[in-house]
Design a protein around this motif. Structure first.
Motif, PDB file in Angstrom:
ATOM      1  N   UNK A   4      22.812 101.876 -47.722  1.00 22.96           N
ATOM      2  CA  UNK A   4      23.746 101.329 -46.728  1.00 22.96           C
ATOM      3  C   UNK A   4      23.017 100.419 -45.748  1.00 22.96           C
ATOM      4  N   UNK A   5      21.847 100.858 -45.332  1.00 23.65           N
ATOM      5  CA  UNK A   5      21.064 100.052 -44.392  1.00 23.65           C
ATOM      6  C   UNK A   5      20.661  98.737 -45.048  1.00 23.65           C
ATOM      7  N   UNK A   6      20.267  98.787 -46.305  1.00 18.27           N
ATOM      8  CA  UNK A   6      19.859  97.566 -47.009  1.00 18.27           C
ATOM      9  C   UNK A   6      21.028  96.594 -47.155  1.00 18.27           C
ATOM     10  N   UNK A   7      22.220  97.139 -47.391  1.00 17.30           N
ATOM     11  CA  UNK A   7      23.412  96.286 -47.490  1.00 17.30           C
ATOM     12  C   UNK A   7      23.676  95.602 -46.149  1.00 17.30           C
ATOM     13  N   UNK A   8      23.590  96.372 -45.078  1.00 17.65           N
ATOM     14  CA  UNK A   8      23.824  95.799 -43.745  1.00 17.65           C
ATOM     15  C   UNK A   8      22.712  94.804 -43.396  1.00 17.65           C
ATOM     16  N   UNK A   9      21.481  95.113 -43.783  1.00 16.99           N
ATOM     17  CA  UNK A   9      20.383  94.168 -43.533  1.00 16.99           C
ATOM     18  C   UNK A   9      20.610  92.858 -44.274  1.00 16.99           C
ATOM     19  N   UNK A  10      21.104  92.952 -45.494  1.00 23.54           N
ATOM     20  CA  UNK A  10      21.404  91.753 -46.267  1.00 23.54           C
ATOM     21  C   UNK A  10      22.483  90.925 -45.562  1.00 23.54           C
ATOM     22  N   UNK A  11      23.528  91.611 -45.099  1.00 23.41           N
ATOM     23  CA  UNK A  11      24.605  90.926 -44.371  1.00 23.41           C
ATOM     24  C   UNK A  11      24.074  90.288 -43.094  1.00 23.41           C
ATOM     25  N   UNK A  12      23.249  91.048 -42.368  1.00 28.62           N
ATOM     26  CA  UNK A  12      22.683  90.524 -41.123  1.00 28.62           C
ATOM     27  C   UNK A  12      21.800  89.315 -41.398  1.00 28.62           C
ATOM     28  N   UNK A  13      21.031  89.338 -42.482  1.00 30.40           N
ATOM     29  CA  UNK A  13      20.184  88.203 -42.835  1.00 30.40           C
ATOM     30  C   UNK A  13      21.023  86.961 -43.132  1.00 30.40           C
ATOM     31  N   UNK A  14      22.164  87.163 -43.800  1.00 29.30           N
ATOM     32  CA  UNK A  14      23.076  86.039 -44.050  1.00 29.30           C
ATOM     33  C   UNK A  14      23.611  85.482 -42.734  1.00 29.30           C
ATOM     34  N   UNK A  15      23.968  86.393 -41.824  1.00 32.24           N
ATOM     35  CA  UNK A  15      24.476  85.963 -40.525  1.00 32.24           C
ATOM     36  C   UNK A  15      23.388  85.219 -39.746  1.00 32.24           C
ATOM     37  N   UNK A  16      22.163  85.681 -39.841  1.00 32.85           N
ATOM     38  CA  UNK A  16      21.042  85.022 -39.166  1.00 32.85           C
ATOM     39  C   UNK A  16      20.815  83.631 -39.739  1.00 32.85           C
ATOM     40  N   UNK A  99      27.590  80.924 -30.156  1.00 32.16           N
ATOM     41  CA  UNK A  99      27.632  82.197 -29.429  1.00 32.16           C
ATOM     42  C   UNK A  99      28.284  83.278 -30.291  1.00 32.16           C
ATOM     43  N   UNK A 100      29.372  82.918 -30.948  1.00 34.06           N
ATOM     44  CA  UNK A 100      30.071  83.870 -31.818  1.00 34.06           C
ATOM     45  C   UNK A 100      29.171  84.329 -32.969  1.00 34.06           C
ATOM     46  N   UNK A 101      28.450  83.395 -33.554  1.00 29.36           N
ATOM     47  CA  UNK A 101      27.556  83.747 -34.655  1.00 29.36           C
ATOM     48  C   UNK A 101      26.402  84.610 -34.163  1.00 29.36           C
ATOM     49  N   UNK A 102      25.905  84.328 -32.973  1.00 29.76           N
ATOM     50  CA  UNK A 102      24.842  85.144 -32.403  1.00 29.76           C
ATOM     51  C   UNK A 102      25.340  86.578 -32.196  1.00 29.76           C
ATOM     52  N   UNK A 103      26.584  86.727 -31.789  1.00 26.61           N
ATOM     53  CA  UNK A 103      27.173  88.065 -31.640  1.00 26.61           C
ATOM     54  C   UNK A 103      27.203  88.794 -32.985  1.00 26.61           C
ATOM     55  N   UNK A 104      27.513  88.069 -34.056  1.00 28.65           N
ATOM     56  CA  UNK A 104      27.529  88.683 -35.378  1.00 28.65           C
ATOM     57  C   UNK A 104      26.137  89.207 -35.750  1.00 28.65           C
ATOM     58  N   UNK A 105      25.122  88.416 -35.451  1.00 29.79           N
ATOM     59  CA  UNK A 105      23.748  88.843 -35.756  1.00 29.79           C
ATOM     60  C   UNK A 105      23.404  90.095 -34.952  1.00 29.79           C
ATOM     61  N   UNK A 106      23.772  90.093 -33.677  1.00 35.04           N
ATOM     62  CA  UNK A 106      23.479  91.251 -32.820  1.00 35.04           C
ATOM     63  C   UNK A 106      24.244  92.489 -33.280  1.00 35.04           C
ATOM     64  N   UNK A 107      25.475  92.293 -33.759  1.00 37.32           N
ATOM     65  CA  UNK A 107      26.231  93.425 -34.300  1.00 37.32           C
ATOM     66  C   UNK A 107      25.500  94.029 -35.483  1.00 37.32           C
ATOM     67  N   UNK A 108      25.003  93.175 -36.351  1.00 37.99           N
ATOM     68  CA  UNK A 108      24.238  93.647 -37.504  1.00 37.99           C
ATOM     69  C   UNK A 108      23.011  94.433 -37.064  1.00 37.99           C
ATOM     70  N   UNK A 112      22.345  98.380 -37.905  1.00 41.25           N
ATOM     71  CA  UNK A 112      21.120  98.803 -38.588  1.00 41.25           C
ATOM     72  C   UNK A 112      20.378  99.843 -37.752  1.00 41.25           C
ATOM     73  N   UNK A 113      20.244  99.576 -36.464  1.00 47.48           N
ATOM     74  CA  UNK A 113      19.554 100.528 -35.588  1.00 47.48           C
ATOM     75  C   UNK A 113      20.249 101.890 -35.591  1.00 47.48           C
ATOM     76  N   UNK A 114      21.569 101.859 -35.523  1.00 47.62           N
ATOM     77  CA  UNK A 114      22.338 103.112 -35.503  1.00 47.62           C
ATOM     78  C   UNK A 114      22.153 103.872 -36.824  1.00 47.62           C
ATOM     79  N   UNK A 115      22.259 103.152 -37.931  1.00 52.15           N
ATOM     80  CA  UNK A 115      22.109 103.812 -39.237  1.00 52.15           C
ATOM     81  C   UNK A 115      20.690 104.345 -39.438  1.00 52.15           C
ATOM     82  N   UNK A 116      19.701 103.607 -38.986  1.00 50.16           N
ATOM     83  CA  UNK A 116      18.323 104.079 -39.102  1.00 50.16           C
ATOM     84  C   UNK A 116      18.100 105.308 -38.230  1.00 50.16           C
TER      85      UNK A 116
END
Length: 143
Positions: A4-16, A99-108, A112-116
């Motif tokens: 699950x963390x890897x999936x979210x990391x992948x999503x966050x990397x796309x957002x970044x 700004x909106x995209x930066x929020x998406x990255x921060x959400x990711x 990730x932090x919560x899941x870890x």
């Protein structure tokens, strides 16, 4: 859990990656806006340079030519003002997208932090359970 963390990391990397691309576009748009401002300043400075001084002799043809040129210069200046206004609107729009995209990255990052943290807590509990069982086994074997 780590999947699950890897999936979210992948999503966050796309957002970044999207954020980085938007940041690059924002920089380019800001450079265009600065170029529009410089062209407008140049056109406004040119307008004052083309006039006939009072008391100097000038032919009707020269006055007519200067008048036409100043009229075209005024039209160009107005068009440049419109271009500048348009680039400012586009820049504000791009800024809000950034700004909106930066929020998406921060959400990711937060997910990730919560899941870890959850994973680490689960691991710590499992370790503690194993240690408790081992200590209980030692205790009973000593008796």
């Amino acid at each position: 859990m780590l999947k699950r963390v890897k999936v979210v990391e992948s999503w966050r990397d796309q957002q970044q990656k999207m954020f980085d691309e938007l940041q690059q576009q924002f920089t380019e748009m800001n450079q265009q806006k600065i170029a529009h401002e410089q062209r407008l300043e140049l056109l406004e400075s040119l307008s004052g340079q083309y006039s006939v001084a009072s008391g100097s002799e000038a032919s009707a043809l020269l006055l007519k030519g200067i008048g036409r040129f100043r009229h075209q210069l005024d039209n160009l200046t107005n068009l440049q003002r419109q271009e500048l206004a348009l680039s400012e609107v586009e820049l504000r729009s791009m800024n809000s997208r950034l700004v909106e995209q930066h929020c998406q990255v921060k959400k990711g990052d937060k997910i990730i932090d919560k899941r870890m943290a959850q994973y680490q807590l689960k691991q710590a509990r499992q370790e503690q359970k194993i240690l408790d069982e081992l200590s209980m086994n030692r205790f009973f074997h000593r008796r």
